[in-house]
Scaffold this active site. Sequence first.
Site, short mmCIF file in Angstrom:
data_model
loop_
_atom_site.label_atom_id
_atom_site.label_comp_id
_atom_site.label_asym_id
_atom_site.label_seq_id
_atom_site.Cartn_x
_atom_site.Cartn_y
_atom_site.Cartn_z
N ILE A 19 -10.08 -5.11 2.14
CA ILE A 19 -9.81 -6.15 1.13
C ILE A 19 -10.19 -7.52 1.69
O ILE A 19 -10.79 -8.35 0.99
CB ILE A 19 -8.32 -6.10 0.73
N ARG A 39 -8.93 -9.15 14.62
CA ARG A 39 -9.25 -8.54 15.92
C ARG A 39 -10.54 -7.72 15.83
O ARG A 39 -11.09 -7.33 16.85
CB ARG A 39 -8.10 -7.67 16.38
N TYR A 155 6.68 -1.48 7.19
CA TYR A 155 5.64 -2.01 6.29
C TYR A 155 6.28 -2.47 4.98
O TYR A 155 6.02 -3.58 4.51
CB TYR A 155 4.63 -0.89 6.05
N ALA A 186 -2.45 -1.97 -5.22
CA ALA A 186 -1.79 -0.66 -5.14
C ALA A 186 -2.70 0.34 -4.42
O ALA A 186 -2.36 0.84 -3.35
CB ALA A 186 -1.42 -0.16 -6.53
N GLU A 187 -3.86 0.62 -5.02
CA GLU A 187 -4.72 1.66 -4.46
C GLU A 187 -6.16 1.12 -4.37
O GLU A 187 -6.85 1.01 -5.39
CB GLU A 187 -4.70 2.91 -5.36
P1 NAP Z 1 -7.92 -2.58 6.57
O1 NAP Z 1 -8.93 -1.77 5.89
O2 NAP Z 1 -7.27 -2.01 7.79
O3 NAP Z 1 -8.49 -4.01 6.95
C1 NAP Z 1 -7.64 -4.94 7.58
C2 NAP Z 1 -8.34 -5.68 8.68
O4 NAP Z 1 -7.37 -6.53 9.30
C3 NAP Z 1 -8.87 -4.77 9.78
O5 NAP Z 1 -10.10 -5.25 10.21
C4 NAP Z 1 -7.81 -4.89 10.87
O6 NAP Z 1 -8.33 -4.70 12.18
C5 NAP Z 1 -7.36 -6.31 10.69
N1 NAP Z 1 -6.00 -6.48 11.20
C6 NAP Z 1 -4.89 -5.78 10.84
N2 NAP Z 1 -3.83 -6.20 11.54
C7 NAP Z 1 -4.27 -7.18 12.38
C8 NAP Z 1 -3.65 -7.99 13.36
N3 NAP Z 1 -2.35 -7.86 13.67
N4 NAP Z 1 -4.40 -8.89 14.02
C9 NAP Z 1 -5.71 -9.02 13.74
N5 NAP Z 1 -6.36 -8.28 12.84
C10 NAP Z 1 -5.65 -7.37 12.15
O7 NAP Z 1 -6.73 -2.92 5.52
P2 NAP Z 1 -6.79 -3.15 3.91
O8 NAP Z 1 -6.53 -1.86 3.24
O9 NAP Z 1 -7.97 -3.96 3.57
O10 NAP Z 1 -5.46 -4.00 3.73
C11 NAP Z 1 -5.46 -5.40 3.68
C12 NAP Z 1 -4.14 -5.89 3.11
O11 NAP Z 1 -3.97 -5.32 1.80
C13 NAP Z 1 -2.92 -5.46 3.92
O12 NAP Z 1 -1.98 -6.52 3.94
C14 NAP Z 1 -2.35 -4.29 3.13
O13 NAP Z 1 -0.97 -4.19 3.27
C15 NAP Z 1 -2.70 -4.71 1.72
N6 NAP Z 1 -2.75 -3.57 0.79
C16 NAP Z 1 -3.77 -2.66 0.80
C17 NAP Z 1 -3.77 -1.62 -0.10
C18 NAP Z 1 -4.89 -0.62 -0.17
O14 NAP Z 1 -4.85 0.23 -1.08
N7 NAP Z 1 -5.87 -0.66 0.70
C19 NAP Z 1 -2.70 -1.45 -1.00
C20 NAP Z 1 -1.67 -2.37 -0.96
C21 NAP Z 1 -1.70 -3.44 -0.06
P3 NAP Z 1 -8.73 -3.21 12.71
O15 NAP Z 1 -10.00 -2.85 12.01
O16 NAP Z 1 -8.88 -3.40 14.17
O17 NAP Z 1 -7.58 -2.31 12.33
#
Ligand code: NAP
Length: 263
Positions: A19, A39, A155, A186-187
Amino acid sequence: MNLGIQNKVMIVTGGSKGIGEGITRRVAEEGAIPVIASRAKETGESLVEELKEKGKEAYFIEAELSSKEKCRYVVDKTLKKYGRIDALINNAGVNDGVGLESGSPEKFLESLNKNLYHYYYLAHFSLDALKKSRGSIVNISSKTAVTGQGNTSGYAASKGAQLALTREWAVELLPYGIRVNAVIPAEVMTPLYERWINTFKDPEEKLKEITQNIPLGHRMTTKEEIASMVVYLVSEQASHITGQFLFVDGGYVHLDRALAGLK
Ligand code: NAP
């Protein structure tokens, strides 16, 4: 619609992948300057290169955000490079499965550190700059804050606290004209989601089951759809929106369950 965010400097945490990557791209497309704080160095740097080749300005700062000092460093480095911060987009997080039964008090605290504290740290350290720019904050939360998921106390607690802080900061920052909103996905298919879905015995079947229950279009939300909401919220077009929770989820959380079966 002209969002009017050209040349505005926007910190996007976790802006290299998923995202966050979607948000980084949309911010740059609109002529603003995304500062990726993550990171994930390799993907972050190559995204910046790609955007630069397309004539867009972008910047990458390597930071593990669970460190308070790294959060301060992100803000200092952004100010050193650009002299201003117009928006903070708190997005980095991980659904780390620390449950009541499976977890421990120590793991629970670790999860808060990975998911929650850096939202506060970055807002705190950016505050003077945001006051000067009359900027705004967007917190990316999750549906788990309002629906629960099971086996993910750290979480879910973090995501719920992000919503509470959105309202709290919206109130505290009224005198400065700083707006604060939350976006609730959500998803959305991202590297994080892919890891989660692969924990099921039959990931394909599980995904089918989930998308069937998403009322609008029976499909996942795209990261671009989340990003469009975020850039709107940080723009002048959203100048009277603050303290709001925006669900970008095809009606998944709120619409009548009976709609799930409709095709
Ligand atoms: P993602 O695919 O894991 O991408 C997140 C990025 O942030 C990754 O590059 C990760 O690094 C980096 N990151 C995470 N924690 C970090 C930290 N402590 N310090 C530095 N970098 C960090 O996650 P995403 O699905 O895009 O999610 C993004 C946000 O949307 C989150 O807050 C999540 O809770 C929220 N969300 C997502 C969904 C969904 O369906 N995907 C649904 C509800 C909410 P690494 O690559 O090294 O892990």
